[in-house]
Design an enzyme around this catalytic site. Structure first.
Site, PDB file in Angstrom:
ATOM      1  N   ARG A 282       0.865  -1.179   0.000  1.00 24.71           N
ATOM      2  CA  ARG A 282       0.000   0.000   0.000  1.00 24.71           C
ATOM      3  C   ARG A 282       0.899   1.225   0.000  1.00 24.71           C
ATOM      4  O   ARG A 282       1.963   1.220   0.646  1.00 24.71           O
ATOM      5  CB  ARG A 282      -0.918   0.035   1.242  1.00 24.71           C
ATOM      6  CG  ARG A 282      -2.088  -0.933   1.196  1.00 24.71           C
ATOM      7  CD  ARG A 282      -3.141  -0.547   0.152  1.00 24.71           C
ATOM      8  NE  ARG A 282      -4.282  -1.451   0.151  1.00 24.71           N
ATOM      9  CZ  ARG A 282      -4.417  -2.515  -0.624  1.00 24.71           C
ATOM     10  NH1 ARG A 282      -3.465  -2.828  -1.486  1.00 24.71           N
ATOM     11  NH2 ARG A 282      -5.501  -3.263  -0.562  1.00 24.71           N
TER      12      ARG A 282
ATOM     13  N   GLU B 146      -2.936   7.615  -4.233  1.00 28.26           N
ATOM     14  CA  GLU B 146      -3.335   7.030  -5.525  1.00 28.26           C
ATOM     15  C   GLU B 146      -4.828   7.162  -5.803  1.00 28.26           C
ATOM     16  O   GLU B 146      -5.252   7.093  -6.958  1.00 28.26           O
ATOM     17  CB  GLU B 146      -2.933   5.554  -5.608  1.00 28.26           C
ATOM     18  CG  GLU B 146      -3.701   4.643  -4.659  1.00 28.26           C
ATOM     19  CD  GLU B 146      -3.346   3.167  -4.848  1.00 28.26           C
ATOM     20  OE1 GLU B 146      -2.157   2.840  -4.891  1.00 28.26           O
ATOM     21  OE2 GLU B 146      -4.284   2.347  -4.927  1.00 28.26           O
TER      22      GLU B 146
ATOM     23  N   HIS C  43      -1.398   0.211  -9.698  1.00 26.11           N
ATOM     24  CA  HIS C  43      -2.081  -0.782  -8.860  1.00 26.11           C
ATOM     25  C   HIS C  43      -2.669  -1.930  -9.698  1.00 26.11           C
ATOM     26  O   HIS C  43      -3.872  -2.168  -9.682  1.00 26.11           O
ATOM     27  CB  HIS C  43      -3.187  -0.109  -8.024  1.00 26.11           C
ATOM     28  CG  HIS C  43      -3.454  -0.849  -6.744  1.00 26.11           C
ATOM     29  ND1 HIS C  43      -3.700  -0.223  -5.548  1.00 26.11           N
ATOM     30  CD2 HIS C  43      -3.515  -2.180  -6.469  1.00 26.11           C
ATOM     31  CE1 HIS C  43      -3.903  -1.120  -4.609  1.00 26.11           C
ATOM     32  NE2 HIS C  43      -3.796  -2.320  -5.144  1.00 26.11           N
TER      33      HIS C  43
HETATM   34  P1  NAI Z   1      -1.028 -11.390   4.659  1.00 26.15           P
HETATM   35  O1  NAI Z   1      -1.961 -10.995   5.758  1.00 26.15           O
HETATM   36  O2  NAI Z   1      -0.977 -12.827   4.220  1.00 26.15           O
HETATM   37  O3  NAI Z   1       0.466 -10.975   5.080  1.00 26.15           O
HETATM   38  C1  NAI Z   1       0.815  -9.729   5.626  1.00 26.15           C
HETATM   39  C2  NAI Z   1       1.995  -9.973   6.550  1.00 26.15           C
HETATM   40  O4  NAI Z   1       2.453  -8.705   7.001  1.00 26.15           O
HETATM   41  C3  NAI Z   1       1.623 -10.794   7.799  1.00 26.15           C
HETATM   42  O5  NAI Z   1       2.489 -11.907   7.932  1.00 26.15           O
HETATM   43  C4  NAI Z   1       1.796  -9.806   8.935  1.00 26.15           C
HETATM   44  O6  NAI Z   1       2.251 -10.424  10.141  1.00 26.15           O
HETATM   45  C5  NAI Z   1       2.837  -8.860   8.349  1.00 26.15           C
HETATM   46  N1  NAI Z   1       2.937  -7.603   9.075  1.00 26.15           N
HETATM   47  C6  NAI Z   1       1.976  -6.963   9.806  1.00 26.15           C
HETATM   48  N2  NAI Z   1       2.498  -5.875  10.396  1.00 26.15           N
HETATM   49  C7  NAI Z   1       3.804  -5.823  10.022  1.00 26.15           C
HETATM   50  C8  NAI Z   1       4.873  -4.948  10.333  1.00 26.15           C
HETATM   51  N3  NAI Z   1       4.715  -3.895  11.157  1.00 26.15           N
HETATM   52  N4  NAI Z   1       6.070  -5.176   9.780  1.00 26.15           N
HETATM   53  C9  NAI Z   1       6.276  -6.258   8.965  1.00 26.15           C
HETATM   54  N5  NAI Z   1       5.299  -7.141   8.666  1.00 26.15           N
HETATM   55  C10 NAI Z   1       4.089  -6.913   9.181  1.00 26.15           C
HETATM   56  O7  NAI Z   1      -1.356 -10.429   3.443  1.00 26.15           O
HETATM   57  P2  NAI Z   1      -0.971 -10.637   1.905  1.00 26.15           P
HETATM   58  O8  NAI Z   1      -2.083 -11.328   1.216  1.00 26.15           O
HETATM   59  O9  NAI Z   1       0.388 -11.180   1.791  1.00 26.15           O
HETATM   60  O10 NAI Z   1      -1.016  -9.116   1.390  1.00 26.15           O
HETATM   61  C11 NAI Z   1      -0.095  -8.150   1.870  1.00 26.15           C
HETATM   62  C12 NAI Z   1      -0.546  -6.774   1.430  1.00 26.15           C
HETATM   63  O11 NAI Z   1      -0.409  -6.658   0.007  1.00 26.15           O
HETATM   64  C13 NAI Z   1      -2.059  -6.482   1.658  1.00 26.15           C
HETATM   65  O12 NAI Z   1      -2.288  -6.021   2.977  1.00 26.15           O
HETATM   66  C14 NAI Z   1      -2.347  -5.422   0.637  1.00 26.15           C
HETATM   67  O13 NAI Z   1      -2.128  -4.154   1.226  1.00 26.15           O
HETATM   68  C15 NAI Z   1      -1.295  -5.669  -0.448  1.00 26.15           C
HETATM   69  N6  NAI Z   1      -1.905  -6.126  -1.712  1.00 26.15           N
HETATM   70  C16 NAI Z   1      -1.603  -5.456  -2.868  1.00 26.15           C
HETATM   71  C17 NAI Z   1      -2.141  -5.852  -4.076  1.00 26.15           C
HETATM   72  C18 NAI Z   1      -1.819  -5.155  -5.365  1.00 26.15           C
HETATM   73  O14 NAI Z   1      -2.575  -5.306  -6.340  1.00 26.15           O
HETATM   74  N7  NAI Z   1      -0.738  -4.409  -5.455  1.00 26.15           N
HETATM   75  C19 NAI Z   1      -3.087  -6.982  -4.136  1.00 26.15           C
HETATM   76  C20 NAI Z   1      -3.284  -7.664  -2.880  1.00 26.15           C
HETATM   77  C21 NAI Z   1      -2.716  -7.229  -1.711  1.00 26.15           C
END
Ligand code: NAI
Length: 333
Positions: A235, A264, A296
């Site tokens: 994000r 964005e 995005h």
């Molecule tokens: P997920 O929930 O599987 O993984 C997120 C990880 O980040 C978790 O392991 C969590 O413990 C960790 N985390 C939380 N706080 C943190 C911190 N302070 N420092 C380091 N790590 C921390 O989520 P997923 O599916 O891997 O997605 C991650 C992010 O990707 C989403 O939250 C979303 O914002 C973004 N995203 C972007 C997309 C795009 O089209 N560019 C599409 C889908 C998701």
């Protein structure tokens, strides 16, 4: 039949959501506008809204939704930083999302940004179209043997790590509560400062929350290796854009690949080719030859859109029928 107002709707949303909406329980009405304080009036008479990454579901909007009798907010994305979960819960509005539709789609796009920068494909494409086959200025760098630092080792972070290991990268990770499957990978968890100090490539895969807002700021950049490559497909708000511009100007940052940007919502997903962009920070970012930006599109594969459509419809049908739904968001982790 339950009425659902679908906001920020594009042609492809209509196609993929309608394809999955076969049971006849939901009437989907598609609105091109974002959901926000101005457009919330459109929701009168609906039992649910379906929103995307740049809809604003803050406490004002939620109160209005509650007044109109809305019971469910269905996010057709994974991140939920644009929604005030506490207020939704206090009003008894259930919130669901699509927690996993294709981590590989985003991971592969992350690597696409990285390879574009490391091998300058964006410049090569334009040159060859003009019959300019000179290699001057196209020298790149190998990924093999480089140290990658992954911030956020969840589903997308883990999928990205697997690809990077295939390239022969060493992988350092930071995550306060990583995906248990990640422990089986050949990676090392380190404190954040150690990751900043040792990574040649930093890739962000954490959600945007209080702990991660501007996690890449001036002091983080100071700790990084000169010439570091930063890739952000998570994000926009995890990066302080002004600090990153300073880092690019001083050449501390060697390359920057972005699929997301802090502000964005004013730009992405729209054709603004005839407009005068008012965001001077974004336009400054576009001027750097070593910055590559996509709007995005990390999630945007056919496989991902099929899953987003199916899961969103299932979530809506389950919640509107008062049935349990595994994709309800209980707490803002
Ligand atoms: P997920 O929930 O599987 O993984 C997120 C990880 O980040 C978790 O392991 C969590 O413990 C960790 N985390 C939380 N706080 C943190 C911190 N302070 N420092 C380091 N790590 C921390 O989520 P997923 O599916 O891997 O997605 C991650 C992010 O990707 C989403 O939250 C979303 O914002 C973004 N995203 C972007 C997309 C795009 O089209 N560019 C599409 C889908 C998701």
């Amino acid at each position: 039949m339950f009425k659902v107002a679908v906001f920020s709707s594009k042609k492809y949303d209509e196609v993929f959501l309608s394809q999955s909406n076969q049971s006849g329980q939901l009437q989907l009405d598609f609105f091109a506008s974002h959901l926000d304080q101005q457009t919330v009036e459109l929701v009168q008479g609906y039992q649910a809204v379906c929103v995307f990454v740049n809809d604003v579901v803050d406490h004002h909007v939620l109160r209005q939704l509650h007044k109109f009798g809305v019971k469910v907010v269905a996010l057709r994305c994974a991140g939920f930083n644009n929604l005030d979960l506490k207020t939704a819960h206090s009003l008894g509005i259930q919130v669901c999302r699509v927690p996993e539709y294709s981590p590989q789609a985003v991971a592969e796009h992350t690597i696409g940004l990285l390879l574009t920068l490391s091998r300058k494909y964006h410049k090569a494409y334009l040159r060859v179209r003009e019959n300019n086959f000179s290699l001057d200025g196209l020298m790149g760098f190998n990924l093999y043997g480089k140290t990658a630092g992954i911030i956020g080792v969840g589903k997308i972070g883990s999928a990205t790590i697997k690809i990077l290991l295939g390239f022969g990268c060493k992988v350092l990770c930071y995550d306060p509560s990583p995906n248990p499957e990640a422990k089986q990978l050949d990676i090392k968890f380190v404190p954040l400062n150690e990751l900043f100090a040792n990574a040649d490539i930093i890739s962000l895969h954490c959600p945007l929350n209080h702990g991660t807002k501007h996690i890449i700021n001036r002091s983080a950049i100071e700790l990084m290796k000169p010439g570091v490559t930063i890739i952000n497909t998570s994000r926009g708000g995890v990066i302080d854009s002004k600090a990153i511009i300073e880092g690019l100007k001083s050449q501390k940052i060697g390359f920057l690949g972005l699929d997301v940007y802090e502000l964005e919502s004013e730009l992405f997903f729209e054709d603004l080719s005839d407009a005068i962009i008012q965001d001077d920070v974004f336009t400054r970012l576009l001027t750097f030859p070593n910055v590559f930006i996509t709007g995005h599109q990390g999630f945007f594969t056919e496989e991902a859109l099929i899953t987003i459509g199916q899961t969103t419809i299932e979530n809506l049908e389950q919640l509107l029928n008062g049935k349990p739904c595994e994709n309800v968001i209980e707490s803002a982790r």
